[in-house]
Scaffold this motif. Sequence first.
Motif, PDB file in Angstrom:
ATOM      1  N   THR A  19      -4.901  -5.647  16.035  1.00  9.82           N
ATOM      2  CA  THR A  19      -5.108  -5.556  14.575  1.00  9.82           C
ATOM      3  C   THR A  19      -4.809  -4.148  14.089  1.00  9.82           C
ATOM      4  O   THR A  19      -4.126  -3.959  13.081  1.00  9.82           O
ATOM      5  N   PHE A  20      -5.317  -3.151  14.807  1.00  5.82           N
ATOM      6  CA  PHE A  20      -5.094  -1.745  14.445  1.00  5.82           C
ATOM      7  C   PHE A  20      -3.600  -1.452  14.403  1.00  5.82           C
ATOM      8  O   PHE A  20      -3.091  -0.851  13.448  1.00  5.82           O
ATOM      9  N   TYR A  21      -2.899  -1.909  15.424  1.00  5.80           N
ATOM     10  CA  TYR A  21      -1.460  -1.636  15.503  1.00  5.80           C
ATOM     11  C   TYR A  21      -0.702  -2.339  14.371  1.00  5.80           C
ATOM     12  O   TYR A  21       0.137  -1.738  13.701  1.00  5.80           O
ATOM     13  N   ILE A  22      -1.036  -3.585  14.137  1.00  6.51           N
ATOM     14  CA  ILE A  22      -0.327  -4.356  13.102  1.00  6.51           C
ATOM     15  C   ILE A  22      -0.620  -3.799  11.706  1.00  6.51           C
ATOM     16  O   ILE A  22       0.283  -3.633  10.882  1.00  6.51           O
ATOM     17  N   ILE A  23      -1.876  -3.494  11.439  1.00  4.03           N
ATOM     18  CA  ILE A  23      -2.250  -2.997  10.102  1.00  4.03           C
ATOM     19  C   ILE A  23      -1.598  -1.647   9.822  1.00  4.03           C
ATOM     20  O   ILE A  23      -1.048  -1.418   8.731  1.00  4.03           O
ATOM     21  N   THR A  24      -1.630  -0.747  10.807  1.00  2.00           N
ATOM     22  CA  THR A  24      -1.007   0.576  10.594  1.00  2.00           C
ATOM     23  C   THR A  24       0.501   0.426  10.413  1.00  2.00           C
ATOM     24  O   THR A  24       1.099   1.151   9.610  1.00  2.00           O
ATOM     25  N   GLY A  25       1.103  -0.516  11.131  1.00  2.88           N
ATOM     26  CA  GLY A  25       2.530  -0.787  10.959  1.00  2.88           C
ATOM     27  C   GLY A  25       2.845  -1.307   9.565  1.00  2.88           C
ATOM     28  O   GLY A  25       3.806  -0.887   8.923  1.00  2.88           O
ATOM     29  N   MET A  26       1.981  -2.201   9.079  1.00  5.58           N
ATOM     30  CA  MET A  26       2.180  -2.745   7.728  1.00  5.58           C
ATOM     31  C   MET A  26       1.989  -1.659   6.667  1.00  5.58           C
ATOM     32  O   MET A  26       2.717  -1.607   5.679  1.00  5.58           O
ATOM     33  N   LEU A  27       1.016  -0.782   6.890  1.00  3.39           N
ATOM     34  CA  LEU A  27       0.774   0.318   5.940  1.00  3.39           C
ATOM     35  C   LEU A  27       1.981   1.242   5.872  1.00  3.39           C
ATOM     36  O   LEU A  27       2.410   1.657   4.796  1.00  3.39           O
ATOM     37  N   LYS A  28       2.505   1.542   7.057  1.00  6.20           N
ATOM     38  CA  LYS A  28       3.668   2.441   7.137  1.00  6.20           C
ATOM     39  C   LYS A  28       4.848   1.821   6.386  1.00  6.20           C
ATOM     40  O   LYS A  28       5.527   2.477   5.604  1.00  6.20           O
TER      41      LYS A  28
END
Lengths: 65, 402
Positions: A19-28
């Motif tokens: 989740t952390f990886y996906i959310i930060t990727g989406m934010l970026k």
Amino acid sequence: MDLFFLYSVAGVLLGLSATFYIITGMLKKSNEIGNTKGDRFDYACSFDVLKAKNQVSRFFDIDKM
Amino acid sequence: MTQKCNFCGGALKYDAELQMMVCEYCLGMFPVEETDEEKELTKKADDDLKIGNHSKIDDPSRTDDFIECEIYTCKSCGAELVINDVEASTYCAYCGQPTIVFDRIAKRRRPKYIIPFSITKNYAIANIREKFIQGKFVPDEIKYFNPDLLRGIYVPFWLYDICYKDKQLIQGQYTEKGSNDSSTMICFREAVATYKNIPVDASDRLSNESSERLEPFYDRDMMDFKVEYLSGFYADLMDSKTDQLKTIALSRVKEMFWEQMQKNVALKQCTLLKSSPKYAIEKEEYALFPVWFMIFHEGDREYTILVNGQTGKVVGALPPSRPKTLKTAIIMGILLSVLGAFILPRIACFDIEMQGWVDSVLFLGIPALLAGGLRNLQSLRKSLHLTTEKVVRDFVKERQDM
């Protein structure tokens, strides 16, 4: 049973990490605009390999070639 | 110097859409041509350079302890304007006429080339809005922003043509076709490459990171410099030391050369063991490139978004919307945690072989996902820092208003 519980906890941790990886990727992707190296122009006009040698030793003297 | 309309005497501005000089009073249009005044001053500058009469401004012994301001008299209304030591074109704060500080261009290093603005102000704003609206985590109050300030500024760049030659010893992982085994291999390569028009930002007041992100600037639209193109926009001349700029250009060339070399050896996880580089700077030219700078505020913070004045590329970063981010993170977190808690133990406890596989996924996967997430956050944080940097805001704001 203990093993089952341990792997359940590990599964939760894996889920949270994903989740952390996906959310930060989406934010970026959403909030960072224009920072894409792929868009930057390749300024190279020519690239010529003059000499090539594979499987050489670590102590190969490049200045002698 | 103010360019005057032949019909009504009003001030002419360069129009990015029409690519002509336009009078905003009578709408008369004129091609971009050198004026007699400019020809005279160009000749004088060339004569000065021949006899070695350089301006004191280029004196390398100057220190940065003092702020230099020059008083310039507006040719339209006679008002005295205070401008900084690198501004080349601006607007008069009293009569609003575009003003080109022509004496400065003639006495200091004159740009050789210019890429005129081809993106208009409205198009720049439309581009920015489109990017903002596309962002899922952009706060709604930012999506429908009102710009506080939008300025077209010509930014000085040095362009380098470099020939780079290197002998390299490269170590990497080699995998044979059809095999899963990889072995370490060391290769020798000698190669030569030429690079053309590598741009390096020559303004100390704009960070190189920001100007690099604006690239590419295409040389198809690059013209011989004419002062008329500056009219209607702001412009700065170079204030960075050329030695520093050469170092930056060389480090970019080195990076590009290394990328090409890695493709040539076709190894994975390459490291450079030895190298013996040689280079020659074949050409250095000075040019002005167009950039739109937009400032808006959200809450008590100000943000500067940049737009490439030739291609329309938007550069910047926006703060994420906390409610949207939290909502998505919570829903996704619950789903993936439940999936992980349900599936993983069933796979691990099913078979002893599968248990080993699951252990690998956990020990490698969790740190890799966390590291990847942190890299994403770091990149976003860095971009946000550049967007909210005071230096860039001052670069835009500290100019005469129209």
